[in-house]
Every structure is written in C-alpha cells, then in structure tokens.
Motif scaffolding. Structure first.
Motif, PDB file in Angstrom:
ATOM      1  N   PHE A 159       0.662  -1.309   0.221  1.00 38.78           N
ATOM      2  CA  PHE A 159       0.012  -0.176   0.088  1.00 38.78           C
ATOM      3  C   PHE A 159       1.278   1.215   0.369  1.00 38.78           C
ATOM      4  CE2 PHE A 159       1.279  -0.789   3.839  1.00 38.78           C
ATOM      5  CZ  PHE A 159       0.989   0.245   4.925  1.00 38.78           C
ATOM      6  N   LYS A 160       2.158   1.092   0.627  1.00 43.33           N
ATOM      7  CA  LYS A 160       2.827   2.447   0.686  1.00 43.33           C
ATOM      8  C   LYS A 160       3.927   2.018  -0.997  1.00 43.33           C
ATOM      9  CE  LYS A 160       3.549   2.557   4.811  1.00 43.33           C
ATOM     10  NZ  LYS A 160       4.823   2.378   6.291  1.00 43.33           N
ATOM     11  N   GLN A 161       3.538   1.285  -2.042  1.00 45.78           N
ATOM     12  CA  GLN A 161       4.236   1.609  -3.186  1.00 45.78           C
ATOM     13  C   GLN A 161       3.410   0.829  -4.141  1.00 45.78           C
ATOM     14  OE1 GLN A 161       8.352  -1.768  -2.640  1.00 45.78           O
ATOM     15  NE2 GLN A 161       8.944   0.193  -1.078  1.00 45.78           N
ATOM     16  N   LYS A 162       2.340   1.790  -4.226  1.00 41.14           N
ATOM     17  CA  LYS A 162       1.297   1.222  -5.020  1.00 41.14           C
ATOM     18  C   LYS A 162       2.319   0.594  -6.982  1.00 41.14           C
ATOM     19  CE  LYS A 162      -2.718   2.465  -2.072  1.00 41.14           C
ATOM     20  NZ  LYS A 162      -3.816   3.078  -2.402  1.00 41.14           N
ATOM     21  N   ALA A 163       3.371   1.574  -7.307  1.00 40.20           N
ATOM     22  CA  ALA A 163       3.496   1.071  -8.336  1.00 40.20           C
ATOM     23  C   ALA A 163       4.255  -0.032  -8.393  1.00 40.20           C
ATOM     24  CB  ALA A 163       5.181   2.238  -7.995  1.00 40.20           C
ATOM     25  N   SER A 164       4.295  -0.812  -7.087  1.00 43.20           N
ATOM     26  CA  SER A 164       4.258  -2.561  -7.466  1.00 43.20           C
ATOM     27  C   SER A 164       3.340  -3.692  -7.806  1.00 43.20           C
ATOM     28  CB  SER A 164       5.129  -2.565  -6.268  1.00 43.20           C
ATOM     29  OG  SER A 164       7.058  -1.513  -6.166  1.00 43.20           O
ATOM     30  N   THR A 165       2.209  -3.037  -7.583  1.00 36.41           N
ATOM     31  CA  THR A 165       1.002  -3.653  -7.252  1.00 36.41           C
ATOM     32  C   THR A 165       0.680  -5.085  -8.527  1.00 36.41           C
ATOM     33  OG1 THR A 165      -0.341  -1.394  -6.532  1.00 36.41           O
ATOM     34  CG2 THR A 165      -1.213  -2.918  -7.534  1.00 36.41           C
ATOM     35  N   ASP A 166       0.902  -4.225  -9.625  1.00 35.67           N
ATOM     36  CA  ASP A 166       0.430  -5.270 -10.896  1.00 35.67           C
ATOM     37  C   ASP A 166       1.777  -7.117 -10.585  1.00 35.67           C
ATOM     38  OD1 ASP A 166      -1.192  -3.677 -11.960  1.00 35.67           O
ATOM     39  OD2 ASP A 166       0.478  -3.137 -13.461  1.00 35.67           O
ATOM     40  N   ALA A 167       3.073  -6.092 -10.231  1.00 35.68           N
ATOM     41  CA  ALA A 167       3.797  -7.721 -10.114  1.00 35.68           C
ATOM     42  C   ALA A 167       3.814  -8.266  -8.734  1.00 35.68           C
ATOM     43  CB  ALA A 167       5.597  -7.352 -10.023  1.00 35.68           C
ATOM     44  N   TYR A 168       2.753  -7.708  -8.021  1.00 34.48           N
ATOM     45  CA  TYR A 168       2.567  -8.034  -6.241  1.00 34.48           C
ATOM     46  C   TYR A 168       1.361  -9.284  -6.922  1.00 34.48           C
ATOM     47  CZ  TYR A 168       0.481  -9.174  -2.387  1.00 34.48           C
ATOM     48  OH  TYR A 168      -0.442 -10.125  -1.034  1.00 34.48           O
TER      49      TYR A 168
END
Length: 267
Positions: A159-168
């Motif tokens: 939630f603090k690194q939403k740029a990583s959402t797709d990979a996550y």
C-alpha cells in the motif's frame, strides 16, 4: 533468560499496557498523517517513549532505531535496538484487535534478542540468538512443509508502493492458486511471529522497514525457518522485500514469484 531480553520484555509490556488502555478509550486517540497512506497516533508516540526510556535506563550507552523518533546514537555502537512501538497502527485506529509491539536488539550487526507482544491477546513471542523462539515461554517451531500446495500463507499488500501493485498481484495469483488460502492481517511483525509459531506456513511482503521485520526475522530463524529477500539473498533489511518460511517451502515460494519480479525487486 538473557538480561537484555528481560528488559525488552519489560519495555514491551509497559508499552502494551498503554496501547491496550487506549484501544478501549478511542476518544483519547489522535491521528495524524505522516505521508501517503501512512499515519501515526499519539499512542504510537507515547508507547515509543516508554520503550526508549525503559531501554536507556538500563543501557544508556546503546543506540536505538525507532519508527517515529529515528536514530538515537549511543556511545557503544555494538548495541542497537530496533523498535516499532505499534505495528498495525491502521488496525488499532479502526478498532481491529490485531497489532503488536516489536523490539529487537542487534549486537555487532547481528540480530541477538527479539520481542513481539500482542497486548490484546496477551501473547508474548520471544527469541534469543542460538536459544530458540518461544510463545509465552513455550518453544515454537515453523511448520516444515515441503511444498506450497495445501499451505496457508500470510502477506501484506504494497500500500506504500502502489507502483508494485501489478507485479505483486501476479505473485499473489500464482501462489493463491497453489495454496489452501492466503491471509492479509495488517501487522507484519505478527505475520512473522505466526510463521515462527506454525500458525501460518510462510509469509511475503514488499516495502517493509527494518522495525517491521527485525524481531520477527530472528524468531523465524530461531524457530527453524529462513528469511530472505525476493531473490533468496540477504538484502531484505535494505530492500524491504521479504520472504519467510521453512527452508524447502521458502525455496518454492521464491521459484513461484521470481517470474514476476521487476528489475528493482531484484536488487
């Protein structure tokens, strides 16, 4: 019991008492924003000060790294305490009874003592380097699963690194299709403590801080597990990307998430 662990337990219980009382009197809780998707309460600050005062009263020469106060330099650089006074602040604010006090001690750069205290359940997780991990003084061990199939994993959304959402989400999908289920409870220190206690079988999360993971890392290791970064290395304290579980299970988790890593996650 190691004397420094005993002091850490005293600090955690004192802070936990303040947190538990405030949880029952939410009108006395004030909330401020520290940044995007990041909050702090007056209770975080009060609990943190109690912990710092307790530790420095016994060990005034030690250094401290805490979530809210930052770094307090001591005269003896060999000893460094790592503190999260209230891990799971969002749960606390929303009235969800799942949060903890997390305190770890590094000696000459190596994790040596750890305490994670859940003040609502009264559960005290402890670990000392070379002496195992305990829950309320009873020895705990990680579940020695050999494969992901049939396991229950814990995780946390970035939630603090939403740029990583797709990979996550690709990692989540891959693992979810193989596991029995996945839990997201909102308190990384307890996630790691639960891995150590065999309540969940493994854990992964992105973008954590050292105070989120230091105590839990030692507990998992002392309970027979492993803790690594997303590449299976030892950069998790810097990258904030962490995987934990039994040795064989962790190896399979790493294999499953590796195809979804971005270049930044491989550092």
């Amino acid at each position: 019991m190691h004397p420094m662990l005993n002091i850490a337990i005293r600090a955690a219980r004192s802070a936990g008492s303040v947190i538990a009382r405030a949880f029952e009197n939410t009108d006395k809780v004030s909330v401020e924003s520290k940044g995007s998707n990041d909050i702090v309460t007056n209770i975080d600050l009060e609990a943190e000060q109690i912990i710092i005062d307790t530790l420095l009263k016994s060990y005034p020469e030690h250094s401290i790294v805490s979530e809210e106060r930052g770094v307090i330099e001591g005269t003896n650089p060999d000893y460094q305490w790592i503190i999260d006074p209230l891990d799971g602040t969002s749960n606390f604010v929303k009235g969800i009874p799942h949060f903890a006090v997390s305190i770890a001690l590094k000696v000459k750069g190596k994790l040596d003592q750890a305490v994670i205290y859940d003040p609502i359940r009264g559960e005290l997780f402890t670990a000392s380097r070379g002496n195992g991990a305990q829950l309320n003084s009873l020895r705990v061990r990680v579940q020695a699963h050999k494969e992901v199939a049939g396991t229950i994993l814990a995780t946390g959304f970035p939630f603090k690194q939403k740029a990583s959402t797709d990979a996550y989400l690709e990692m989540f999908k891959t693992l979810f299709l193989k596991t029995a289920d996945i839990r997201r409870a909102g308190c990384a220190s307890l996630d790691l403590a639960y891995v150590a206690a065999g309540r969940v079988d493994g854990f992964w999360e992105l973008g954590l801080k050292p105070w989120d993971t230091a105590a839990g890392e030692l507990m998992v290791i002392e309970a027979g597990g492993l803790v690594t970064d997303l590449m299976g290395g030892h950069n998790h304290s810097k990258s904030g990307n962490i995987v934990a579980g039994s040795p064989r299970l962790l190896k399979e988790i790493l294999t499953d998430i590796r195809p979804h890593l971005t270049p930044a996650m491989k550092l």
